[in-house]
Scaffold this motif. Structure first.
Motif, PDB file in Angstrom:
ATOM      1  N   SER A  64     107.746  33.898  33.880  1.00 26.26           N
ATOM      2  CA  SER A  64     106.806  33.563  34.947  1.00 26.26           C
ATOM      3  C   SER A  64     107.413  32.654  35.993  1.00 26.26           C
ATOM      4  CB  SER A  64     105.558  32.906  34.358  1.00 26.26           C
ATOM      5  OG  SER A  64     105.888  31.663  33.780  1.00 26.26           O
ATOM      6  N   PHE A  65     106.809  32.716  37.161  1.00 25.82           N
ATOM      7  CA  PHE A  65     107.193  31.884  38.298  1.00 25.82           C
ATOM      8  C   PHE A  65     105.908  31.261  38.823  1.00 25.82           C
ATOM      9  CE2 PHE A  65     110.489  31.638  41.891  1.00 25.82           C
ATOM     10  CZ  PHE A  65     109.807  30.660  42.592  1.00 25.82           C
ATOM     11  N   TYR A  66     105.728  29.986  38.523  1.00 28.68           N
ATOM     12  CA  TYR A  66     104.537  29.249  38.969  1.00 28.68           C
ATOM     13  C   TYR A  66     104.878  28.724  40.346  1.00 28.68           C
ATOM     14  CZ  TYR A  66     100.247  26.627  37.599  1.00 28.68           C
ATOM     15  OH  TYR A  66      98.973  26.142  37.466  1.00 28.68           O
ATOM     16  N   SER A  67     104.380  29.407  41.362  1.00 30.26           N
ATOM     17  CA  SER A  67     104.853  29.195  42.728  1.00 30.26           C
ATOM     18  C   SER A  67     104.032  28.141  43.464  1.00 30.26           C
ATOM     19  CB  SER A  67     104.827  30.553  43.430  1.00 30.26           C
ATOM     20  OG  SER A  67     105.141  30.460  44.774  1.00 30.26           O
ATOM     21  N   LEU A  68     103.932  28.277  44.777  1.00 28.76           N
ATOM     22  CA  LEU A  68     103.188  27.319  45.600  1.00 28.76           C
ATOM     23  C   LEU A  68     101.869  27.933  46.038  1.00 28.76           C
ATOM     24  CD1 LEU A  68     106.031  26.073  47.964  1.00 28.76           C
ATOM     25  CD2 LEU A  68     105.179  24.955  45.886  1.00 28.76           C
ATOM     26  N   PRO A  74     105.651  36.413  48.704  1.00 33.28           N
ATOM     27  CA  PRO A  74     107.090  36.471  49.008  1.00 33.28           C
ATOM     28  C   PRO A  74     107.963  36.343  47.754  1.00 33.28           C
ATOM     29  CG  PRO A  74     106.051  34.572  50.097  1.00 33.28           C
ATOM     30  CD  PRO A  74     104.955  35.402  49.508  1.00 33.28           C
ATOM     31  N   VAL A  75     107.527  35.521  46.820  1.00 29.30           N
ATOM     32  CA  VAL A  75     108.292  35.364  45.577  1.00 29.30           C
ATOM     33  C   VAL A  75     108.298  36.680  44.804  1.00 29.30           C
ATOM     34  CG1 VAL A  75     108.305  34.235  43.316  1.00 29.30           C
ATOM     35  CG2 VAL A  75     107.881  32.876  45.380  1.00 29.30           C
ATOM     36  N   ALA A  78     110.445  39.438  46.440  1.00 28.24           N
ATOM     37  CA  ALA A  78     111.895  39.311  46.249  1.00 28.24           C
ATOM     38  C   ALA A  78     112.295  39.645  44.818  1.00 28.24           C
ATOM     39  CB  ALA A  78     112.349  37.904  46.611  1.00 28.24           C
ATOM     40  N   ILE A  79     111.476  39.255  43.858  1.00 35.27           N
ATOM     41  CA  ILE A  79     111.821  39.553  42.459  1.00 35.27           C
ATOM     42  C   ILE A  79     111.862  41.068  42.257  1.00 35.27           C
ATOM     43  CG2 ILE A  79     111.033  39.355  40.056  1.00 35.27           C
ATOM     44  CD1 ILE A  79     109.882  36.577  40.817  1.00 35.27           C
ATOM     45  N   ALA A  82     114.924  42.417  43.904  1.00 36.45           N
ATOM     46  CA  ALA A  82     116.110  42.042  43.133  1.00 36.45           C
ATOM     47  C   ALA A  82     116.339  43.018  41.993  1.00 36.45           C
ATOM     48  CB  ALA A  82     115.960  40.625  42.582  1.00 36.45           C
TER      49      ALA A  82
ATOM     50  N   MET B 242     110.712  31.402  50.452  1.00 36.10           N
ATOM     51  CA  MET B 242     110.105  31.770  49.166  1.00 36.10           C
ATOM     52  C   MET B 242     110.754  33.039  48.609  1.00 36.10           C
ATOM     53  SD  MET B 242     108.124  29.268  48.647  1.00 36.10           S
ATOM     54  CE  MET B 242     107.216  29.767  47.205  1.00 36.10           C
ATOM     55  N   ALA B 244     113.851  33.841  49.082  1.00 38.63           N
ATOM     56  CA  ALA B 244     115.154  33.407  48.563  1.00 38.63           C
ATOM     57  C   ALA B 244     114.994  32.840  47.152  1.00 38.63           C
ATOM     58  CB  ALA B 244     115.776  32.368  49.493  1.00 38.63           C
ATOM     59  N   LEU B 245     113.913  32.091  46.929  1.00 38.50           N
ATOM     60  CA  LEU B 245     113.711  31.506  45.601  1.00 38.50           C
ATOM     61  C   LEU B 245     113.346  32.582  44.580  1.00 38.50           C
ATOM     62  CD1 LEU B 245     111.886  28.193  46.591  1.00 38.50           C
ATOM     63  CD2 LEU B 245     114.325  28.619  46.280  1.00 38.50           C
ATOM     64  N   GLY B 246     112.614  33.594  45.016  1.00 45.07           N
ATOM     65  CA  GLY B 246     112.330  34.736  44.135  1.00 45.07           C
ATOM     66  C   GLY B 246     113.628  35.435  43.737  1.00 45.07           C
ATOM     67  N   PHE B 247     114.499  35.635  44.718  1.00 46.63           N
ATOM     68  CA  PHE B 247     115.802  36.241  44.415  1.00 46.63           C
ATOM     69  C   PHE B 247     116.566  35.385  43.398  1.00 46.63           C
ATOM     70  CE2 PHE B 247     115.590  38.580  48.613  1.00 46.63           C
ATOM     71  CZ  PHE B 247     115.668  39.834  48.055  1.00 46.63           C
ATOM     72  N   TYR B 249     115.495  33.324  41.205  1.00 48.04           N
ATOM     73  CA  TYR B 249     114.889  33.433  39.873  1.00 48.04           C
ATOM     74  C   TYR B 249     115.423  34.667  39.146  1.00 48.04           C
ATOM     75  CZ  TYR B 249     111.296  34.367  36.348  1.00 48.04           C
ATOM     76  OH  TYR B 249     110.640  34.650  35.179  1.00 48.04           O
ATOM     77  N   ALA B 250     115.592  35.754  39.908  1.00 42.43           N
ATOM     78  CA  ALA B 250     116.081  36.998  39.303  1.00 42.43           C
ATOM     79  C   ALA B 250     117.611  37.055  39.278  1.00 42.43           C
ATOM     80  CB  ALA B 250     115.513  38.193  40.060  1.00 42.43           C
ATOM     81  N   LEU B 272     110.322  22.909  46.556  1.00 38.89           N
ATOM     82  CA  LEU B 272     110.177  23.747  45.357  1.00 38.89           C
ATOM     83  C   LEU B 272     111.547  24.074  44.758  1.00 38.89           C
ATOM     84  CD1 LEU B 272     108.667  25.622  43.359  1.00 38.89           C
ATOM     85  CD2 LEU B 272     108.643  27.371  45.138  1.00 38.89           C
ATOM     86  N   LEU B 278     115.843  26.033  41.548  1.00 42.42           N
ATOM     87  CA  LEU B 278     116.251  27.367  41.980  1.00 42.42           C
ATOM     88  C   LEU B 278     117.192  27.205  43.167  1.00 42.42           C
ATOM     89  CD1 LEU B 278     112.705  28.947  41.770  1.00 42.42           C
ATOM     90  CD2 LEU B 278     114.679  29.674  40.416  1.00 42.42           C
ATOM     91  N   VAL B 407     109.726  29.345  35.345  1.00 41.89           N
ATOM     92  CA  VAL B 407     110.008  28.291  36.328  1.00 41.89           C
ATOM     93  C   VAL B 407     108.671  27.813  36.893  1.00 41.89           C
ATOM     94  CG1 VAL B 407     112.306  29.149  36.916  1.00 41.89           C
ATOM     95  CG2 VAL B 407     110.326  29.898  38.252  1.00 41.89           C
ATOM     96  N   ASN B 408     108.671  26.588  37.414  1.00 46.27           N
ATOM     97  CA  ASN B 408     107.384  25.968  37.707  1.00 46.27           C
ATOM     98  C   ASN B 408     107.498  24.948  38.832  1.00 46.27           C
ATOM     99  OD1 ASN B 408     104.788  24.896  37.479  1.00 46.27           O
ATOM    100  ND2 ASN B 408     104.833  24.880  35.232  1.00 46.27           N
ATOM    101  N   SER B 409     106.534  24.978  39.746  1.00 44.22           N
ATOM    102  CA  SER B 409     106.499  23.990  40.840  1.00 44.22           C
ATOM    103  C   SER B 409     105.820  22.698  40.403  1.00 44.22           C
ATOM    104  CB  SER B 409     105.782  24.571  42.054  1.00 44.22           C
ATOM    105  OG  SER B 409     104.390  24.626  41.834  1.00 44.22           O
TER     106      SER B 409
END
Ligand SMILES: Cc1ncc(C[n+]2csc(CCOP(=O)(O)OP(=O)(O)O)c2C)c(N)n1
Lengths: 285, 560
Positions: A64-68, A74-75, A78-79, A82, B242, B244-247, B249-250, B272, B278, B407-409
Motif C-alpha cells: 500500500s501507498f498511504y498518500s496525501l 497521480p500515485v 504512475a504505479i 511502472a 506525486m 514520481a513518488l508512485g514510480f 514506490y514501484a 512526502l 521515496l 509506505v505512508n505519509s
C-alpha cells in the motif's frame, strides 16, 4: 505471500456503524477471491488519500501507498505505468477526489489509465469533523457552513461520463453483496473505473434511512449505451429527494494509458554509457 | 582570431536560436570550444531576440560583451548592440532591412529577394545568413552543407539552396582558421542534466512546461524510445511530483523538472518524499522572480528555498552544478545518492545553465563513481522502514513475493503502519534525519563538494555557485584571484569549505540575486563575505562585466 491473512495488527478507529466497514469487508472478500483465482497477492497495490476512508490501507495486509489528501490518482497512475501487471486500487473520499484532487480524477478518466477508484462518498469531510463537500446537498449545515451550504453539489457520475471514464458505477454501504459484485467487475475491467459508494458517516451525516428508502438496483440497463448511462446518472442529482439508482451505469472497451509507454529496460550502467556516447556522436558532425 | 564573439539578432520568430546553434556547430566542427548565450523575451512573435556565440581555442563557458562579428536580421539589432561592436567588427546583415554601406567590413544580403526568387518561406532567412556568414569567414561550403544536413530535418534541399545563394552573394572578409582538435558535441545544460540522469539509471520523467526546464521535458520526451524512458506531461506540478513518488514506490527511478512557481506546487510532495523515504530528483531551474517575474531570464534566488522547502524536518540533497560537465556528473550522482539514501535530491539550475549551449566533454563528465542502492535480500517479514544504524532501510519493490510493502505519509512504524506513539515518532524522526549525517560523510570523503580554481595562493577569493562559476573562473583567473565553488549546497560540506578558505583574507561573493543568499548561508558556519557583487536584472554577468567589478575590489584591497 503464502498465507491468505489480509488482516493487520492496526487498531481499527472507525466509528461503530461506519459505512467504511462495508467497503473494507467487500474489498477483502473480492481480493481473496481474485487471489484464489490466480492473481498473486503481491500484485495488488492499494493507494489511499487522507481522511477516514484512507485508513483502510492500514487494515489490509497488502502492498500500500498511504498518500496525501487528494493525491491518490497521480500515485496510482504512475504505479500502474511502472508495472502494468499490478492491480492498482485507489481508495479516496469525496473531499479527497471530488474536491482537493478533482483535476486528477478528470485526467485519470480522460487518459483511461487502468486503475480502480473507490470513492467513499459520505458527502462530508469525516476526519476534519463534518464540513460540507462537493457532493453535500444545498443547505447542508456543517461547521464551515453554519447557515447552510449555498452551493449545489456535483454529480460525480455525470462528471466521470463526460470525462471519458470507461467504467462508472454506484454502490451503497448498506450490505456488501452489490459492492462485492461491482468491485470485482471494476477491478477486472481493463481501463479506468470509478465506483461512487454512498458510504454513510454515522457521526456527521447519517443517511442510512434516507438512502434505504430511495435506492434501487438497476435492471435491464444497457451498460454499453452511453446515452442511457447519462440518463440514469442524471436521475438523481445528489440534491433532490428522488429515487437513487445503483449498479454499473456504463462500461466500454478502450485502449489504456499504461499501454502507450516504452517497455524494455537498459540495465547495465555500461550499456547506458555506451548508448549516451552513441547519442552524442549523432549530434556531432 | 582564436577567441571571438559573434552576435546574431533579430525579432522573435526569425529563427535566431536555430541559426546560432548551427553556427555554433560549424565552429565546433572547426575545432573551437563554443559557448552560446541566448537572450529572448517571453513571447512568440516580435520583440528583440539575440544569441551570443563565443568561440575559443580554450574552454569557455561564459560570454563576452565585445562583438567581432555581427549578424543582423533587422535594424534594431544593429542599434541595440552598436555600443559593443569592436573597432574592427564585421557585419553580415539583411540589406533590405538595413541601409548601411560599408564595403570593407560589411556584407549586405538581399534576403527577401533571394527567398522570393527561390519561392522559399520566410523562416529560411536564417539559412541565407548562415551561408553568407560562412563565405565571409572563409569557411568552406562543404562544412555548411554537412552541418545543415545534420541539423535540418525538413526541406533540406531548399534550405541548402538558400544557404548557397547567401554564400555566393558574399565575399570573404576574414578567415576563421581551423584548429586541430576533435570537435565536441554542443549541449544545453538541460540536455546534460537529462543525460546524467539517464547515466544513473533514469526510468521515468514527469513534467509540466515551465521555462527554463521545459527543454528538459522536451529532450527526454524526444529520446524516450532510445533510452526506454516513460515520459509524462502531467496535468500540473502536484501530479508531476506525486507521479514520481508512485514510480519510486514501484522501483522506477524518476525525476521531475520545473521552475520556482511549479516547485511551490510540489512542496507537499517534497515533504512526502522525505517522510515516506521515496527518492525523487527535482530539477529546479531558477529564473528571475518573484512570482512570474521574467520568465525567460536568469536568477539565483532559490538557494534558501531549495534547502528549506517543504514542511517538517527531513534529509535532502541540494546540488548546484556550474557548467555542462558538472551538470551531467552531479545529476548522475544526485540520482544515485537520492536512491541510496531514499531522499529527495534537488538539482539547482537556472536559465543560464539550462538553456545555454556548451561544448561538452563526455569523457571528463562521465568519470563518476555512483553509489549502489541498498536492497533487501529476502528473509523474515519485510520492514519497509527498518530502523538501522545509518537510517537506511533496505529496499524492496512491488510486486515482491513474500513481502508486503507499505509506505505512508503519516508517521509510521517499521512496517509502514500509521502510528501516533510518542516513542516511535521520536525514533522514526531520528532515523530519517540520521541519513543526512551519513550522506555528508560519504560525499565529503568521496567527492569534490567544494571546488577551488584560479590562483590558490591569492588572499582574495571569489565565492560563487551554479551558472556563475565559469564567468567567475575566467575573470578571476585573469586577475590572479582564487575561486571557491560549493557544488553541494545541502547538507553543507563545511570541512571542505574550511579547507578551501585556508589563506583567504577577503571573500567576495558573486551571485545573481539581490540579497546575497550564499553569504547568509556561510555566515551560519562563521564565514564572512566582505563584498557582495550582485546582479538581479535577469541578465548573467559577462566576463567584461565581472572583471571590472572585481578589479574595484582588488584596488580597494591593496590600497594602503
Ligand atoms: C492538503 C491538505 N488539506 C487539508 C487536509 C486536512 N484533511 C484531512 S482529511 C480531510 C477531509 C477528508 O474528507 P474526505 O476526503 O471526504 O474523507 P473522509 O474523512 O470523509 O473519509 C481534510 C480536509 C490535509 N490532510 N491535507
Amino acid at each position: 505471500m503464502s498465507t491468505l491473512n489480509l488482516n493487520t495488527y492496526a487498531k481499527n478507529t472507525w466509528c461503530i456503524g461506519c459505512g467504511n466497514f462495508a467497503i473494507l469487508n467487500a474489498i477483502r472478500l473480492v481480493i481473496t477471491e481474485l487471489i484464489k483465482e490466480g492473481t498473486p497477492a503481491e500484485n495488488f497495490v492499494l493507494v489511499s488519500g487522507i481522511g477516514c476512508h484512507a485508513k483502510i490501507v492500514d487494515y489490509i495486509n497488502l502492498n500500500s501507498f498511504y498518500s496525501l489528501h487528494g493525491r491518490v490518482i497521480p500515485v496510482a497512475t504512475a504505479i500502474k505505468i511502472a508495472d502494468p501487471s499490478l492491480k492498482v486500487i485507489g481508495f479516496s473520499g469525496d473531499g479527497d477526489s471530488y474536491g482537493e484532487g478533482l483535476e486528477h480524477l478528470l485526467f485519470a478518466a480522460k487518459r483511461n489509465i487502468d486503475i480502480t477508484m473507490i470513492i467513499h462518498n459520505n458527502r462530508v469531510y469525516g476526519l476534519t469533523t463534518g464540513q460540507f463537500t462537493p457532493t453535500s446537498p444545498s443547505g447542508y449545515k456543517g461547521r464551515s457552513t453554519p447557515y447552510g451550504n449555498k452551493e449545489k453539489p456535483f454529480n460525480p457520475l455525470e462528471l466521470m461520463l463526460a470525462s471519458n471514464a470507461s467504467f462508472v458505477a454506484r454502490g451503497f454501504s448498506h450490505g456488501i453483496d452489490l459492492l462485492k459484485k461491482i468491485f470485482k467487475e471494476a477491478i477486472l475491467h481493463k481501463g479506468f473505473s470509478l465506483i461512487d459508494v454512498l458510504q454513510v458517516c454515522v457521526t456527521f451525516y447519517n443517511m442510512y434511512e434516507y438512502y434505504d428508502k430511495r435506492v434501487y438496483v438497476m435492471e435491464n440497463h444497457n451498460e454499453t449505451d452511453f446515452d442511457q448511462a447519462m440518463k440514469k446518472a442524471k436521475e438523481w442529482d445528489y440534491n433532490s429527494d428522488t429515487k437513487i439508482p445503483l449498479g454499473i451505469f456504463y462500461r466500454k472497451k478502450e485502449i489504456t494509458f499504461e499501454d502507450s509507454f516504452q517497455t524494455g529496460i537498459i540495465s547495465e550502467t555500461i550499456d547506458r554509457k555506451q548508448k549516451i556516447y552513441e547519442h552524442l556522436m549523432k549530434k556531432n558532425l | 582570431m582564436k577567441d571571438f564573439t559573434i552576435l546574431i539578432g533579430g525579432k522573435a520568430g526569425d529563427g535566431i536560436d536555430r541559426a546560432s546553434v548551427i553556427i555554433g556547430q560549424i565552429l565546433s566542427h572547426l575545432g573551437y570550444y563554443v559557448y552560446i548565450h541566448r537572450d529572448y523575451p517571453s513571447l512568440i512573435r516580435g520583440g528583440h531576440t539575440f544569441s551570443i556565440i563565443r568561440a575559443s581555442e580554450n574552454k569557455v563557458s561564459a560570454h563576452r560583451d565585445e562583438i567581432d562579428i555581427l549578424i543582423a536580421l533587422n535594424l534594431e539589432t544593429l542599434n541595440l548592440h552598436r555600443k559593443n561592436l569592436k573597432e574592427k567588427c564585421f557585419y553580415i546583415y539583411d540589406a533590405e532591412q538595413i541601409k548601411f554601406e560599408d564595403q570593407v567590413c560589411g556584407i549586405g544580403i538581399p534576403i527577401n529577394s533571394i527567398l522570393k526568387e527561390e519561392n522559399a518561406p520566410d523562416l529560411m532567412r536564417n539559412s541565407c545568413l548562415i551561408g553568407a556568414f560562412c563565405k565571409t569567414s572563409g569557411i568552406e561550403w562543404e562544412i555548411v552543407e554537412k552541418t545543415l544536413g545534420m541539423t535540418i530535418p525538413k526541406h533540406l534541399e531548399l534550405n541548402l539552396k538558400i544557404a548557397k545563394r547567401g554564400f555566393d552573394t558574399s565575399r570573404q572578409l576574414l578567415k576563421i582558421e581551423k584548429i586541430n582538435r576533435e570537435p565536441l558535441p554542443l549541449l544545453t545544460g538541460n540536455e546534460a542534466i537529462g543525460l546524467g540522469l539517464i547515466m544513473a539509471g533514469l526510468d521515468a520523467y514527469a513534467g509540466y512546461p515551465m521555462t527554463p526546464s521545459s527543454g528538459l521535458l522536451h529532450f527526454l520526451a524526444s529520446v524516450a524510445p532510445e533510452f526506454n524512458l516513460k515520459v509524462i506531461h502531467a496535468e500540473n506540478e502536484i501530479s508531476v511530483i506525486m507521479m514520481a513518488l508512485g514510480f519510486a514506490y514501484a522501483g522506477k527511478k524518476a525525476a521531475v523538472g520545473t521552475s520556482g512557481g511549479g516547485f511551490c506546487l510540489m512542496n507537499e510532495g517534497l515533504s512526502l518524499s522525505g517522510m515516506a523515504e521515496l527518492p525523487v530528483v527535482i530539477v529546479l531551474g531558477q529564473r528571475t522572480g518573484p512570482s512570474t517575474g521574467l520568465p525567460t531570464y536568469t536568477g539565483q534566488t532559490e538557494l534558501f528555498y531549495a534547502i528549506h522547502a517543504g514542511h517538517g524536518e527531513f534529509s535532502r540533497l541540494v546540488v548546484a552544478p556550474g557548467d555542462c560537465e558538472q551538470a551531467f556528473y552531479w545529476s548522475a550522482l544526485a540520482l544515485a545518492l537520492a536512491w541510496k539514501y531514499q531522499i529527495p535530491a534537488i538539482i539547482l539550475s537556472d536559465k543560464t545553465l539550462a538553456e545555454s549551449l556548451y561544448s561538452f566533454d563526455f569523457e571528463k563528465a562521465s568519470k563518476v563513481n555512483l553509489p549502489k542502492i541498498i536492497m533487501w535480500e529476502n528473509g523474515d517479514s519485510y520492514k519497509r522502514y527498518l530502523n538501522t544504524k545509518n537510517g537506511i532501510s533496505p529496499l524492496s519493490f512491488v510486486p515482491k513475493y513474500s513481502a508486503v510493502i507499505k509506505v505512508n505519509s503519516y508517521e509510521h512504524d517499521e512496517y509502514g503502519i500509521t502510528t501516533e506513539e510518542p516513542e516511535t515518532t521520536k525514533l522514526m524522526q531520528e532515523k530519517r534525519l540520521r541519513k543526512s549525517q551519513f550522506l555528508l560523510d560519504e560525499i565529503e570523503k568521496n567527492y569534490e563538494c567544494v571546488k577551488i580554481y584560479g590562483n590558490v595562493e591569492s588572499e582574495i577569493a571569489v565565492l560563487c555557485w551554479g551558472s556563475n562559476v565559469p564567468v567567475c573562473i575566467e575573470s578571476a583567473t585573469r586577475l590572479g584571484l582564487k575561486v571557491i565553488q560549493p557544488v553541494i549546497i545541502h547538507p553543507f560540506p563545511l570541512r571542505q569549505l574550511e579547507y578551501a578558505m585556508i589563506g583567504v583574507k577577503e571573500l567576495v561573493l558573486v551571485e545573481c540575486n539581490a540579497t546575497g543568499q550564499m553569504a547568509e548561508l556561510i555566515k551560519h558556519h562563521r564565514f564572512t563575505v566582505k563584498t557582495k557583487i550582485l546582479k538581479y536584472n535577469g541578465r548573467p554577468f559577462s566576463v567584461n562585466d565581472l572583471e571590472q567589478l572585481l578589479q574595484v575590489v582588488i584596488d580597494e584591497y591593496i590600497k594602503p
